[in-house]
Structure formats: structure tokens, C-alpha cells
Design a protein around this motif. Structure first.
Motif, PDB file in Angstrom:
ATOM      1  N   LYS A  73       6.900   2.328   7.100  1.00 48.37           N
ATOM      2  CA  LYS A  73       7.671   1.082   7.111  1.00 48.37           C
ATOM      3  C   LYS A  73       7.202   0.115   8.196  1.00 48.37           C
ATOM      4  CE  LYS A  73      11.720   3.212   5.062  1.00 48.37           C
ATOM      5  NZ  LYS A  73      13.116   3.588   5.223  1.00 48.37           N
ATOM      6  N   GLU A  74       6.221   0.538   8.982  1.00 39.91           N
ATOM      7  CA  GLU A  74       5.668  -0.341  10.015  1.00 39.91           C
ATOM      8  C   GLU A  74       4.933  -1.505   9.356  1.00 39.91           C
ATOM      9  OE1 GLU A  74       5.791  -0.535  13.344  1.00 39.91           O
ATOM     10  OE2 GLU A  74       6.976   1.283  13.632  1.00 39.91           O
ATOM     11  N   LYS A  75       5.074  -2.670   9.928  1.00 44.76           N
ATOM     12  CA  LYS A  75       4.455  -3.877   9.374  1.00 44.76           C
ATOM     13  C   LYS A  75       2.945  -3.717   9.224  1.00 44.76           C
ATOM     14  CE  LYS A  75       4.150  -8.853   9.909  1.00 44.76           C
ATOM     15  NZ  LYS A  75       4.505 -10.024  10.703  1.00 44.76           N
ATOM     16  N   VAL A  76       2.314  -3.088  10.211  1.00 43.51           N
ATOM     17  CA  VAL A  76       0.858  -2.887  10.162  1.00 43.51           C
ATOM     18  C   VAL A  76       0.472  -2.122   8.894  1.00 43.51           C
ATOM     19  CG1 VAL A  76      -1.091  -1.724  11.288  1.00 43.51           C
ATOM     20  CG2 VAL A  76       0.579  -2.953  12.661  1.00 43.51           C
ATOM     21  N   TRP A  77       1.245  -1.109   8.557  1.00 43.68           N
ATOM     22  CA  TRP A  77       0.959  -0.312   7.365  1.00 43.68           C
ATOM     23  C   TRP A  77       1.196  -1.145   6.106  1.00 43.68           C
ATOM     24  CZ3 TRP A  77      -1.579   4.033   6.411  1.00 43.68           C
ATOM     25  CH2 TRP A  77      -1.489   4.566   5.136  1.00 43.68           C
ATOM     26  N   LEU A  78       2.341  -1.807   6.068  1.00 42.05           N
ATOM     27  CA  LEU A  78       2.710  -2.590   4.887  1.00 42.05           C
ATOM     28  C   LEU A  78       1.689  -3.695   4.598  1.00 42.05           C
ATOM     29  CD1 LEU A  78       6.545  -2.916   5.552  1.00 42.05           C
ATOM     30  CD2 LEU A  78       5.419  -1.410   3.886  1.00 42.05           C
ATOM     31  N   VAL A  79       1.208  -4.348   5.638  1.00 42.94           N
ATOM     32  CA  VAL A  79       0.282  -5.475   5.467  1.00 42.94           C
ATOM     33  C   VAL A  79      -1.145  -5.013   5.179  1.00 42.94           C
ATOM     34  CG1 VAL A  79      -0.796  -7.420   6.688  1.00 42.94           C
ATOM     35  CG2 VAL A  79       1.672  -7.051   6.859  1.00 42.94           C
ATOM     36  N   ASN A  80      -1.583  -3.951   5.847  1.00 39.82           N
ATOM     37  CA  ASN A  80      -3.000  -3.590   5.796  1.00 39.82           C
ATOM     38  C   ASN A  80      -3.368  -2.382   4.935  1.00 39.82           C
ATOM     39  OD1 ASN A  80      -3.956  -5.609   7.738  1.00 39.82           O
ATOM     40  ND2 ASN A  80      -2.693  -4.458   9.185  1.00 39.82           N
ATOM     41  N   TYR A  81      -2.408  -1.483   4.683  1.00 38.25           N
ATOM     42  CA  TYR A  81      -2.790  -0.211   4.069  1.00 38.25           C
ATOM     43  C   TYR A  81      -1.982   0.189   2.835  1.00 38.25           C
ATOM     44  CZ  TYR A  81      -5.062   0.203   8.607  1.00 38.25           C
ATOM     45  OH  TYR A  81      -5.815  -0.028   9.719  1.00 38.25           O
ATOM     46  N   LYS A  82      -0.753  -0.265   2.717  1.00 37.34           N
ATOM     47  CA  LYS A  82       0.100   0.165   1.616  1.00 37.34           C
ATOM     48  C   LYS A  82      -0.578  -0.130   0.280  1.00 37.34           C
ATOM     49  CE  LYS A  82       4.659  -0.184  -0.355  1.00 37.34           C
ATOM     50  NZ  LYS A  82       5.844  -0.973  -0.514  1.00 37.34           N
ATOM     51  N   ASN A  83      -0.456   0.818  -0.624  1.00 37.80           N
ATOM     52  CA  ASN A  83      -1.002   0.719  -1.984  1.00 37.80           C
ATOM     53  C   ASN A  83      -2.524   0.762  -2.045  1.00 37.80           C
ATOM     54  OD1 ASN A  83       1.592   0.569  -3.107  1.00 37.80           O
ATOM     55  ND2 ASN A  83       1.655  -1.644  -2.767  1.00 37.80           N
ATOM     56  N   LYS A  84      -3.176   1.083  -0.932  1.00 33.20           N
ATOM     57  CA  LYS A  84      -4.629   1.279  -0.968  1.00 33.20           C
ATOM     58  C   LYS A  84      -4.911   2.760  -1.170  1.00 33.20           C
ATOM     59  CE  LYS A  84      -6.269  -2.513   1.899  1.00 33.20           C
ATOM     60  NZ  LYS A  84      -7.050  -2.874   3.079  1.00 33.20           N
ATOM     61  N   THR A  85      -5.963   3.045  -1.885  1.00 35.48           N
ATOM     62  CA  THR A  85      -6.405   4.424  -2.037  1.00 35.48           C
ATOM     63  C   THR A  85      -7.235   4.775  -0.810  1.00 35.48           C
ATOM     64  OG1 THR A  85      -6.430   4.189  -4.436  1.00 35.48           O
ATOM     65  CG2 THR A  85      -7.674   6.029  -3.500  1.00 35.48           C
ATOM     66  N   MET A  86      -6.760   5.752  -0.058  1.00 38.88           N
ATOM     67  CA  MET A  86      -7.429   6.119   1.197  1.00 38.88           C
ATOM     68  C   MET A  86      -7.620   7.624   1.266  1.00 38.88           C
ATOM     69  SD  MET A  86      -5.207   3.678   3.771  1.00 38.88           S
ATOM     70  CE  MET A  86      -6.168   4.046   5.239  1.00 38.88           C
ATOM     71  N   SER A  87      -8.730   8.040   1.818  1.00 38.51           N
ATOM     72  CA  SER A  87      -8.969   9.460   2.064  1.00 38.51           C
ATOM     73  C   SER A  87      -8.147   9.890   3.282  1.00 38.51           C
ATOM     74  CB  SER A  87     -10.452   9.710   2.334  1.00 38.51           C
ATOM     75  OG  SER A  87     -10.818   9.122   3.576  1.00 38.51           O
ATOM     76  N   ASP A  88      -8.017  11.189   3.475  1.00 35.79           N
ATOM     77  CA  ASP A  88      -7.314  11.689   4.656  1.00 35.79           C
ATOM     78  C   ASP A  88      -7.971  11.170   5.931  1.00 35.79           C
ATOM     79  OD1 ASP A  88      -5.517  13.035   3.055  1.00 35.79           O
ATOM     80  OD2 ASP A  88      -6.355  15.027   3.438  1.00 35.79           O
ATOM     81  N   ALA A  89      -9.301  11.166   5.954  1.00 37.31           N
ATOM     82  CA  ALA A  89     -10.029  10.682   7.130  1.00 37.31           C
ATOM     83  C   ALA A  89      -9.727   9.212   7.395  1.00 37.31           C
ATOM     84  CB  ALA A  89     -11.527  10.905   6.961  1.00 37.31           C
ATOM     85  N   GLU A  90      -9.639   8.422   6.352  1.00 39.40           N
ATOM     86  CA  GLU A  90      -9.330   6.998   6.526  1.00 39.40           C
ATOM     87  C   GLU A  90      -7.899   6.793   7.033  1.00 39.40           C
ATOM     88  OE1 GLU A  90     -12.198   4.905   3.188  1.00 39.40           O
ATOM     89  OE2 GLU A  90     -10.363   5.904   2.500  1.00 39.40           O
ATOM     90  N   ILE A  91      -6.984   7.623   6.587  1.00 41.44           N
ATOM     91  CA  ILE A  91      -5.602   7.533   7.064  1.00 41.44           C
ATOM     92  C   ILE A  91      -5.532   7.903   8.538  1.00 41.44           C
ATOM     93  CG2 ILE A  91      -3.276   8.518   6.847  1.00 41.44           C
ATOM     94  CD1 ILE A  91      -3.957   8.816   3.783  1.00 41.44           C
TER      95      ILE A  91
END
Length: 113
Positions: A60-78
Motif C-alpha cells: 500500500k506504499e505509494k512507491v509500490w503503487l506508482v512504480n511496481y504494482k501490476n508489473k510482472t517481476m521476478s523474486d530478484a527484482e522484487i
């Protein structure tokens, strides 16, 4: 020695620290927003927690919502996203030897002390 990954601005983290202090056990405070864990350190914490990296993200952090939410990411990228933006790391994390918990709820600590 017990370690707490702590954010002093977080009420749950402060409650956790107070609980650990009351045990009388020796502990170390890691201010993870300033002492950002390395990729290997965060990977090790995730392994001790026995969770997937995404489960450690404060989604729910803004950084996550703006930059990462709904992106397909590997564990390493997360993991790298949490290192780049340590505010994304769920807190507080308590580690005791080879065991770790996210102290939400606070009673989770009792399972490793």
C-alpha cells in the motif's frame, strides 16, 4: 542475539521493540531505512521468514503503487525494489538465530523467543 529491523516512526515497530526490551534478552536494533540491507542480507531474511519476496512488500506504499504494482517481476527484482526503496520492507522483522517473524501481530514474536 535477537535482531529487530525497526522503523521508529511506526507504532507497531515501537510496540515490538518495547516487548523485546521487556524480555530482558540481549538484542540489536537495525534501523533498516538507514542501514539498508544488501541483496544477500534481504534474501537471507526472506528465507528465514519462509515467505516469498512479494509477501514482505508493503503493497500500500505509494512507491509500490506508482512504480511496481501490476508489473510482472521476478523474486530478484522484487528484492531489488525493496533495497532501492527500503520503505517497502514490511516491519517490524524480528530475527532470533535461524528463525524470523514479521511481528504483525505482535504475538508472532513469541514463536521465536
Amino acid at each position: 542475539m535477537i535482531q529487530i529491523y525497526h522503523n521508529s516512526r511506526c507504532g507497531k515497530s515501537r510496540e515490538c521493540l518495547a516487548f523485546i526490551e521487556q524480555t530482558g534478552k540481549e538484542f540489536e536494533i537495525i534501523m533498516y531505512l538507514e542501514q539498508i540491507p544488501t541483496f544477500d542480507e534481504l534474501s537471507e531474511i526472506i528465507n528465514k521468514l519462509q515467505i516469498k519476496p512479494l509477501e514482505l512488500v508493503r503493497a500500500k506504499e505509494k512507491v509500490w503503487l506508482v512504480n511496481y504494482k501490476n508489473k510482472t517481476m521476478s523474486d530478484a527484482e522484487i528484492i531489488q525494489a525493496m533495497i532501492d526503496n527500503p520503505i517497502l520492507i514490511e516491519r517490524p522483522i524480528v530475527i532470533n538465530k535461524n528463525q524470523a517473524v514479521i511481528a504483525r501481530p505482535l504475538e508472532n514474536i513469541k514463536t521465536i523467543l
